[in-house]
Design a protein around this motif. Structure first.
Motif, PDB file in Angstrom:
ATOM      1  N   HIS A  37      -4.436  12.600 -11.246  1.00 40.38           N
ATOM      2  CA  HIS A  37      -3.145  12.087 -10.791  1.00 40.38           C
ATOM      3  C   HIS A  37      -2.404  11.409 -11.939  1.00 40.38           C
ATOM      4  O   HIS A  37      -3.020  10.824 -12.834  1.00 40.38           O
ATOM      5  N   TYR A  38      -1.065  11.506 -11.895  1.00 40.46           N
ATOM      6  CA  TYR A  38      -0.224  10.802 -12.866  1.00 40.46           C
ATOM      7  C   TYR A  38       0.696   9.847 -12.133  1.00 40.46           C
ATOM      8  O   TYR A  38       1.387  10.244 -11.191  1.00 40.46           O
ATOM      9  N   LEU A  39       0.681   8.610 -12.542  1.00 38.65           N
ATOM     10  CA  LEU A  39       1.555   7.604 -11.931  1.00 38.65           C
ATOM     11  C   LEU A  39       2.414   6.969 -13.016  1.00 38.65           C
ATOM     12  O   LEU A  39       1.896   6.464 -14.010  1.00 38.65           O
ATOM     13  N   LYS A  40       3.734   7.015 -12.802  1.00 41.22           N
ATOM     14  CA  LYS A  40       4.679   6.523 -13.816  1.00 41.22           C
ATOM     15  C   LYS A  40       5.531   5.418 -13.217  1.00 41.22           C
ATOM     16  O   LYS A  40       6.078   5.587 -12.130  1.00 41.22           O
ATOM     17  N   ALA A  67       0.438  -2.409 -16.563  1.00 43.94           N
ATOM     18  CA  ALA A  67      -0.435  -1.263 -16.875  1.00 43.94           C
ATOM     19  C   ALA A  67      -1.737  -1.357 -16.079  1.00 43.94           C
ATOM     20  O   ALA A  67      -2.249  -0.349 -15.578  1.00 43.94           O
ATOM     21  N   GLN A  68      -2.271  -2.572 -15.938  1.00 43.51           N
ATOM     22  CA  GLN A  68      -3.504  -2.730 -15.162  1.00 43.51           C
ATOM     23  C   GLN A  68      -3.271  -2.319 -13.711  1.00 43.51           C
ATOM     24  O   GLN A  68      -4.041  -1.549 -13.137  1.00 43.51           O
ATOM     25  N   SER A  69      -2.208  -2.833 -13.114  1.00 42.86           N
ATOM     26  CA  SER A  69      -1.927  -2.496 -11.712  1.00 42.86           C
ATOM     27  C   SER A  69      -1.688  -0.996 -11.545  1.00 42.86           C
ATOM     28  O   SER A  69      -2.101  -0.397 -10.557  1.00 42.86           O
ATOM     29  N   THR A  70      -1.008  -0.405 -12.530  1.00 40.65           N
ATOM     30  CA  THR A  70      -0.706   1.028 -12.452  1.00 40.65           C
ATOM     31  C   THR A  70      -1.994   1.847 -12.509  1.00 40.65           C
ATOM     32  O   THR A  70      -2.170   2.810 -11.753  1.00 40.65           O
ATOM     33  N   LEU A  71      -2.904   1.436 -13.391  1.00 41.19           N
ATOM     34  CA  LEU A  71      -4.196   2.134 -13.486  1.00 41.19           C
ATOM     35  C   LEU A  71      -4.974   2.017 -12.177  1.00 41.19           C
ATOM     36  O   LEU A  71      -5.512   3.007 -11.667  1.00 41.19           O
ATOM     37  N   VAL A  72      -5.042   0.803 -11.625  1.00 38.56           N
ATOM     38  CA  VAL A  72      -5.792   0.604 -10.386  1.00 38.56           C
ATOM     39  C   VAL A  72      -5.187   1.465  -9.280  1.00 38.56           C
ATOM     40  O   VAL A  72      -5.892   2.177  -8.553  1.00 38.56           O
ATOM     41  N   GLN A  73      -3.867   1.454  -9.185  1.00 40.85           N
ATOM     42  CA  GLN A  73      -3.200   2.237  -8.147  1.00 40.85           C
ATOM     43  C   GLN A  73      -3.471   3.731  -8.320  1.00 40.85           C
ATOM     44  O   GLN A  73      -3.762   4.444  -7.352  1.00 40.85           O
ATOM     45  N   ALA A  74      -3.409   4.204  -9.558  1.00 42.96           N
ATOM     46  CA  ALA A  74      -3.650   5.638  -9.811  1.00 42.96           C
ATOM     47  C   ALA A  74      -5.092   6.000  -9.445  1.00 42.96           C
ATOM     48  O   ALA A  74      -5.355   7.052  -8.861  1.00 42.96           O
ATOM     49  N   LEU A  75      -6.035   5.113  -9.778  1.00 45.17           N
ATOM     50  CA  LEU A  75      -7.448   5.388  -9.470  1.00 45.17           C
ATOM     51  C   LEU A  75      -7.695   5.360  -7.966  1.00 45.17           C
ATOM     52  O   LEU A  75      -8.437   6.195  -7.431  1.00 45.17           O
ATOM     53  N   LEU A  76      -7.053   4.428  -7.275  1.00 44.34           N
ATOM     54  CA  LEU A  76      -7.191   4.391  -5.810  1.00 44.34           C
ATOM     55  C   LEU A  76      -6.668   5.692  -5.200  1.00 44.34           C
ATOM     56  O   LEU A  76      -7.256   6.240  -4.265  1.00 44.34           O
ATOM     57  N   THR A  77      -5.561   6.181  -5.751  1.00 46.40           N
ATOM     58  CA  THR A  77      -4.979   7.420  -5.219  1.00 46.40           C
ATOM     59  C   THR A  77      -5.927   8.610  -5.404  1.00 46.40           C
ATOM     60  O   THR A  77      -6.188   9.344  -4.460  1.00 46.40           O
ATOM     61  N   VAL A  78      -6.466   8.801  -6.608  1.00 44.04           N
ATOM     62  CA  VAL A  78      -7.388   9.954  -6.784  1.00 44.04           C
ATOM     63  C   VAL A  78      -8.652   9.762  -5.983  1.00 44.04           C
ATOM     64  O   VAL A  78      -9.231  10.725  -5.481  1.00 44.04           O
ATOM     65  N   ASN A  79      -9.089   8.528  -5.869  1.00 43.95           N
ATOM     66  CA  ASN A  79     -10.322   8.249  -5.123  1.00 43.95           C
ATOM     67  C   ASN A  79     -10.170   8.646  -3.650  1.00 43.95           C
ATOM     68  O   ASN A  79     -11.108   9.130  -3.030  1.00 43.95           O
ATOM     69  N   SER A  80      -8.973   8.469  -3.114  1.00 47.13           N
ATOM     70  CA  SER A  80      -8.764   8.764  -1.697  1.00 47.13           C
ATOM     71  C   SER A  80      -8.563  10.258  -1.445  1.00 47.13           C
ATOM     72  O   SER A  80      -8.558  10.706  -0.310  1.00 47.13           O
ATOM     73  N   VAL A  85       5.337   1.904 -18.126  1.00 45.02           N
ATOM     74  CA  VAL A  85       3.920   2.220 -18.311  1.00 45.02           C
ATOM     75  C   VAL A  85       3.617   3.417 -17.414  1.00 45.02           C
ATOM     76  O   VAL A  85       4.337   3.674 -16.451  1.00 45.02           O
ATOM     77  N   SER A  86       2.549   4.131 -17.742  1.00 44.95           N
ATOM     78  CA  SER A  86       2.110   5.221 -16.858  1.00 44.95           C
ATOM     79  C   SER A  86       0.614   5.396 -17.020  1.00 44.95           C
ATOM     80  O   SER A  86       0.021   4.903 -17.994  1.00 44.95           O
ATOM     81  N   ALA A  87       0.024   6.087 -16.041  1.00 47.46           N
ATOM     82  CA  ALA A  87      -1.418   6.311 -16.080  1.00 47.46           C
ATOM     83  C   ALA A  87      -1.735   7.743 -15.690  1.00 47.46           C
ATOM     84  O   ALA A  87      -1.196   8.267 -14.713  1.00 47.46           O
ATOM     85  N   ALA A  88      -2.600   8.378 -16.489  1.00 50.35           N
ATOM     86  CA  ALA A  88      -3.126   9.712 -16.159  1.00 50.35           C
ATOM     87  C   ALA A  88      -4.620   9.529 -15.927  1.00 50.35           C
ATOM     88  O   ALA A  88      -5.332   9.051 -16.813  1.00 50.35           O
ATOM     89  N   VAL A  89      -5.090   9.859 -14.719  1.00 50.75           N
ATOM     90  CA  VAL A  89      -6.512   9.632 -14.417  1.00 50.75           C
ATOM     91  C   VAL A  89      -7.123  10.855 -13.730  1.00 50.75           C
ATOM     92  O   VAL A  89      -6.438  11.598 -13.024  1.00 50.75           O
TER      93      VAL A  89
END
Ligand SMILES: Cc1cc2nc3c(=O)[nH]c(=O)nc-3n(C[C@H](O)[C@H](O)[C@H](O)COP(=O)(O)OP(=O)(O)OC[C@H]3O[C@@H](n4cnc5c(N)ncnc54)[C@H](O)[C@@H]3O)c2cc1C
Ligand code: SF4
Ligand code: FES
Ligand code: FES
Lengths: 327, 184
Positions: A226-229, A312-325, A241-245
């Motif tokens: 997932h990518y969250l921007k 960036a921390q919140s964005t990473l956590v949110q992106a990880l929660l999304t892929v986890n679900s 900030v953005s996160a690719a996980v």
């Protein structure tokens, strides 16, 4: 704006030969990054060699996905193999620019796009990237959009690409051809360079070296990615900030992880620290928070971008929660 | 061959700092032949390589329906279709589109009949001052052809490359939805 001569290259060899022959020559593909900066007077080439009409194909061999350098951003983002196997890449591309620009912009051009530092784009300011050793007004200036990782006392500009953050997470390989005919496979992490003392040198490419393709390894578990921007407005803006996980989960354990961040690094910022914190941990919010802290350790903020650490921390956590679900 | 009308304003050449030009006279030696098919009409032009598609349409072909807003790819006012795909003409070199087919707002109506997207914009008040409208309409036609937008949210996201200073977004959304339903 300076005049230039223009020619459409007949093939790759012709393109490389023509650019290599003139230190002031450049390739042009979609033109979206170049034209913007040429109008600003930041880019001043004598000669443009157009490669846009080269065949732009997406192929799969033994599970490896190959994107020709001249594939457009739209073509890649909407390709069924990309959507199914690497959602993070499709989402990252679609989070960038606008539909019109994505129809023009190419894979190679996206890798080579230059940063959005406002001093770099305004020729009335000094800038070490534009004019080596002239100074960096951003360090003491308006640096809200700038990087918190990989900076030097010469340059703190953030790398602007979304697509490249996904490619960093996926461990892509950049295939190039040099003027002497030699071809190279450049690992994505080695393609973009840290500014160090030479911020004007941005990639591992020599003058006249052409990106031929980008290859992405099979990575079957990247289906769960997932990518969250996060931007100043909902759409059509560069990342704060953005996160690719990507996560591979067995039972209640993470067995494989990929984490990269955008908007925070002077190059697309992969985080082995976060990946190591995740691998072997339980797939729950606590682990994601721990990984996000590990990812931001050592960040060096400037006057106006301190907010990027928490964001960036919140964005990473949110992106990880999304892929986890996701199943 | 079309030549520039001497009364017209040549934005790009006017802005060119003469001192920086490697060749002080803008002689024909630097121009190149560019063939474009615009709204089904073939044009053979002799252009400086640095002339954008937007300036070619407006200044050399007199097709001023396509608007210049930002000239930097940020507003979408200059949107046209190249080979059926929406692009911003301000960041395209005319020379790069050698032999390609361009559709501008002037090319949408057929036999004195408005294109359904044009009619829908009128019906739904999809504009106020109208400056962004040609770009909005061309972008909307491109969006329908792409077929990626289903929900309201997706239409809004995939129209985000077109800025409307008057804020006519709700009318624009209604117009696109209507055309989408009719063509679906
Ligand atoms: C208004 C606007 C908003 C944008 N927003 C975003 C955003 O939110 N996120 C994002 O990621 N990007 C964004 N972009 C940037 C956009 O993604 C890039 O401009 C685009 O990807 C560049 O691709 P291009 O083919 O048009 O490159 P060009 O402009 O044609 O080329 C750029 C550079 O790449 C070099 N080059 C091109 N192809 C090759 C090759 N094969 N080998 C070697 N060198 C090559 C050229 O010599 C040139 O120096 C935005 C751009 C604009 C104008
Ligand atoms: S941050 Fe880099 S690009 Fe910006 S002014 Fe400093 S040297 Fe130039
Ligand atoms: S004028 Fe081309 S996008 Fe604004
Ligand atoms: S109608 Fe005025 S800018 Fe859109």
């Amino acid at each position: 704006m300076k005049h230039f001569t223009y020619e459409r290259a007949s093939d790759r060899t012709d393109a490389i030969t023509q650019v290599a022959a003139n230190p002031q020559a450049k390739f042009i593909a979609g033109g979206t990054n170049f034209m913007d900066m040429w109008k600003e007077g930041v880019e001043t080439p004598e000669r443009l060699i157009d490669i846009r009409k080269f065949p732009g194909e997406i192929t799969v061999t033994d599970g490896t996905l190959r994107l020709d350098a001249t594939t457009t951003n739209s073509q890649v983002a909407y390709h069924s193999q990309v959507r199914d196997r690497y959602p993070v890449l499709s989402e990252a591309i679609l989070a960038g620019a606008s539909p019109q620009l994505r129809n023009m912009a190419t894979t190679g051009g996206n890798l080579m796009q230059r940063n959005r530092c406002s001093y770099f784009h305004d020729v009335s300011y000094p800038c070490n990237k534009r004019v080596p050793n002239s100074g960096c007004p951003a360090i003491e200036g308006i640096n809200r959009m700038h990087a918190i990782f990989g900076t030097s006392d010469r340059c703190i500009a953030a790398h602007p690409s979304d697509m490249c953050v996904a490619l960093a997470a996926l461990g892509a390989v950049v295939q190039t051809r040099k003027p002497d005919g030699e071809t190279r496979n450049i690992a994505f992490k080695d393609f973009h360079l840290l500014p160090g003392d030479t911020p004007h040198i941005e990639t591992a490419l020599e003058h006249g070296e052409l990106i031929e393709a980008v290859e992405i390894p099979p990575l079957p578990w990247a289906k769960r990615s997932h990518y969250l921007k996060v931007r100043d407005r909902h759409s059509y803006a560069y990342a704060l900030v953005s996160a690719a996980v990507a996560l591979e989960i067995e039972g209640d354990k993470i067995v494989n992880a990929r984490v990269a961040m955008g908007g925070v690094g002077t190059k697309p910022w992969r985080s082995p620290e976060a990946e190591n914190a995740l691998i072997g941990a339980k797939n729950n919010e606590e682990s994601f928070i721990a990984a996000a802290s590990a990812a931001l350790e050592g960040a060096k903020p400037y006057q106006y971008n301190v907010f990027k650490i928490e964001l960036a921390q919140s964005t990473l956590v949110q992106a990880l929660l999304t892929v986890n679900s996701e199943q | 061959m079309s030549t520039p009308d001497s009364n017209r304003h040549f934005s790009i050449l006017d802005q060119m700092p003469i001192a920086e030009a490697p060749n002080a006279s803008l002689g024909s030696d630097r121009t190149i032949a560019v063939k474009l098919k615009v709204n089904e009409t073939e044009h053979e032009l002799q252009l400086e390589p640095c002339v954008t598609l937007l300036d070619t349409l407006r200044e050399y072909l007199g097709l001023t329906g396509t608007k210049k807003g930002c000239d930097h790819g940020q507003c979408g006012a200059c949107t046209v279709l190249v080979e059926g795909e929406r692009v911003v003409s301000c960041l395209s070199l005319a020379a790069a589109h050698q032999g390609e087919e361009i559709t501008t707002i002037e090319g949408l109506a057929k036999d004195n009949k408005l294109h359904p997207m044009q009619s829908a914009f009128i019906k739904h008040d999809g504009f106020q001052c109208g400056y962004c409208t040609p770009g909005q309409i061309m972008s909307a036609v491109g969006l329908i052809a792409e077929g990626q937008a289903q929900t309201d949210g997706e239409i809004k996201e995939l129209m985000s490359g077109n800025i409307c200073r008057c804020g006519a977004y709700l009318g624009i959304l209604s117009a696109i939805k209507e055309v989408k339903e009719v063509t679906a």
